[in-house]
Design an enzyme around this catalytic site. Structure first.
Site, mmCIF file in Angstrom:
data_model
loop_
_atom_site.group_PDB
_atom_site.id
_atom_site.type_symbol
_atom_site.label_atom_id
_atom_site.label_comp_id
_atom_site.label_asym_id
_atom_site.label_seq_id
_atom_site.Cartn_x
_atom_site.Cartn_y
_atom_site.Cartn_z
ATOM 1 N N LEU A 11 0.819 -1.217 0.000
ATOM 2 C CA LEU A 11 0.000 0.000 0.000
ATOM 3 C C LEU A 11 0.855 1.270 0.000
ATOM 4 O O LEU A 11 0.878 2.029 -0.989
ATOM 5 C CB LEU A 11 -0.916 -0.013 1.236
ATOM 6 N N THR A 18 2.085 7.657 1.504
ATOM 7 C CA THR A 18 1.826 8.004 2.908
ATOM 8 C C THR A 18 3.115 8.361 3.634
ATOM 9 O O THR A 18 3.058 8.842 4.769
ATOM 10 C CB THR A 18 1.178 6.817 3.648
ATOM 11 N N LYS A 46 10.666 2.953 5.450
ATOM 12 C CA LYS A 46 9.728 2.459 4.429
ATOM 13 C C LYS A 46 9.616 0.938 4.489
ATOM 14 O O LYS A 46 10.623 0.231 4.450
ATOM 15 C CB LYS A 46 10.179 2.917 3.036
ATOM 16 N N ARG A 50 5.637 -0.561 12.590
ATOM 17 C CA ARG A 50 5.563 0.629 13.456
ATOM 18 C C ARG A 50 6.572 0.550 14.609
ATOM 19 O O ARG A 50 7.317 1.499 14.856
ATOM 20 C CB ARG A 50 4.142 0.761 14.016
ATOM 21 N N SER A 115 -0.045 -5.474 3.046
ATOM 22 C CA SER A 115 0.607 -4.311 3.655
ATOM 23 C C SER A 115 0.942 -4.548 5.123
ATOM 24 O O SER A 115 0.196 -5.224 5.823
ATOM 25 C CB SER A 115 -0.338 -3.103 3.552
ATOM 26 N N LYS A 146 7.723 -8.416 6.680
ATOM 27 C CA LYS A 146 8.528 -8.585 5.480
ATOM 28 C C LYS A 146 10.000 -8.407 5.880
ATOM 29 O O LYS A 146 10.265 -7.546 6.716
ATOM 30 C CB LYS A 146 8.150 -7.516 4.424
ATOM 31 N N ASP A 171 7.480 -1.353 -3.192
ATOM 32 C CA ASP A 171 8.444 -0.245 -3.290
ATOM 33 C C ASP A 171 9.598 -0.380 -2.308
ATOM 34 O O ASP A 171 10.508 0.451 -2.325
ATOM 35 C CB ASP A 171 7.747 1.104 -3.037
HETATM 36 C C1 G6P Z 1 4.200 0.388 5.805
HETATM 37 C C2 G6P Z 1 5.026 1.661 5.708
HETATM 38 C C3 G6P Z 1 5.879 1.834 6.960
HETATM 39 C C4 G6P Z 1 5.005 1.752 8.205
HETATM 40 C C5 G6P Z 1 4.276 0.417 8.261
HETATM 41 C C6 G6P Z 1 3.348 0.295 9.454
HETATM 42 O O1 G6P Z 1 5.033 -0.703 5.632
HETATM 43 O O2 G6P Z 1 5.867 1.640 4.574
HETATM 44 O O3 G6P Z 1 6.532 3.080 6.885
HETATM 45 O O4 G6P Z 1 5.791 1.904 9.359
HETATM 46 O O5 G6P Z 1 3.505 0.286 7.055
HETATM 47 O O6 G6P Z 1 2.323 1.231 9.320
HETATM 48 P P1 G6P Z 1 1.262 1.599 10.437
HETATM 49 O O7 G6P Z 1 0.217 2.383 9.687
HETATM 50 O O8 G6P Z 1 0.720 0.301 10.980
HETATM 51 O O9 G6P Z 1 1.968 2.376 11.480
HETATM 52 MG MG MG Z 2 5.689 0.201 0.758
#
Ligand code: G6P
Ligand code: MG
Length: 215
Positions: A11, A18, A46, A50, A115, A146, A171
């Protein structure tokens, strides 16, 4: 390439950008903790979960905290981030993505989300894309990040297709590795320097078509 029955999309950075909102929210947290956090630092987050993102941020600031405080800070950052994503509109869908989704629908190729984000459903709703997806696997459904292939394998399972019939769009390097680890084909969205392990790498979806997938 064999038959392709499904496309599984990351995503953040693939369907929508985002990263800029994650950046604002992480930077604000870093500043509160007394150090700076640059856009270059943000690149390291990226595709990273979290809590792992918070660990990287704290490492950059040279700050050590106990688990309970870390959970509270991650929650605070997320509340700030969610305020931004709740203002997102379908205009923020990355160029060419919707045309490509429509091509997949016309060709009866299934669409899934894979995602790490726990906010994925909120984002899809804001972008008014939820109805395109035959399956959604996000950070609330998986326990292995991942490059573990769990998020994509669950997607294939929900769709009832074998991994070798799936193409993953990613990405982040760890995401490309996750696709490979799951025995799936992979299209890298971004730079070949970072995503070189993918079958092909394209800068984005503008002008992209299934006809280009002769790996
Ligand atoms: C994606 C983004 C990360 C982010 C992760 C968790 O992989 O690329 O930058 O930290 O999602 O996202 P969340 O919305 O659960 O904090
Ligand atoms: Mg990504």
């Amino acid at each position: 390439m064999g038959k392709i029955s499904a496309c599984i999309f990351d995503l953040d950075g693939v369907v929508v950008d985002t990263a800029k909102y994650h950046y604002i929210a992480w930077k604000s947290l870093a500043n509160e903790l007394g150090f700076d956090f640059t856009e270059e630092d943000n690149e390291r987050l990226k595709g990273v979960s979290r809590m792992r993102s918070l660990d990287i941020l704290l490492e950059i600031g040279g700050v050590e905290l106990d688990e309970q405080t870390k959970l509270e800070l991650a929650d605070k950052k997320n509340k700030n981030y969610v305020e931004y994503i709740l203002k997102m509109t379908p205009d923020e869908i990355l160029p060419g993505v919707k045309d490509f989704f429509n091509e997949l629908k016309a060709k009866e190729i299934k669409i899934a989300l894979g995602s790490a984000s726990k906010n994925a459903m909120t984002i899809l709703n804001q972008l008014e894309l939820t109805d395109y997806f035959d399956a959604v696997v996000d950070g609330t459904h998986v326990s292995n990040a991942k490059p573990d292939p769990e998020v994509f394998l669950k997607g294939a399972e929900l769709l009832g297709v074998s991994p070798s019939e799936c193409v993953v769009f990613e990405d982040a390097e760890a995401g490309v590795e996750a696709a490979i680890n799951g025995n799936m084909n992979c299209v890298g969205i971004g730079s070949p320097d970072v995503l070189g392990k993918a079958n092909i790498v394209v800068p984005g979806f503008v002008g992209f078509s299934m006809t280009q997938l002769n790996f």
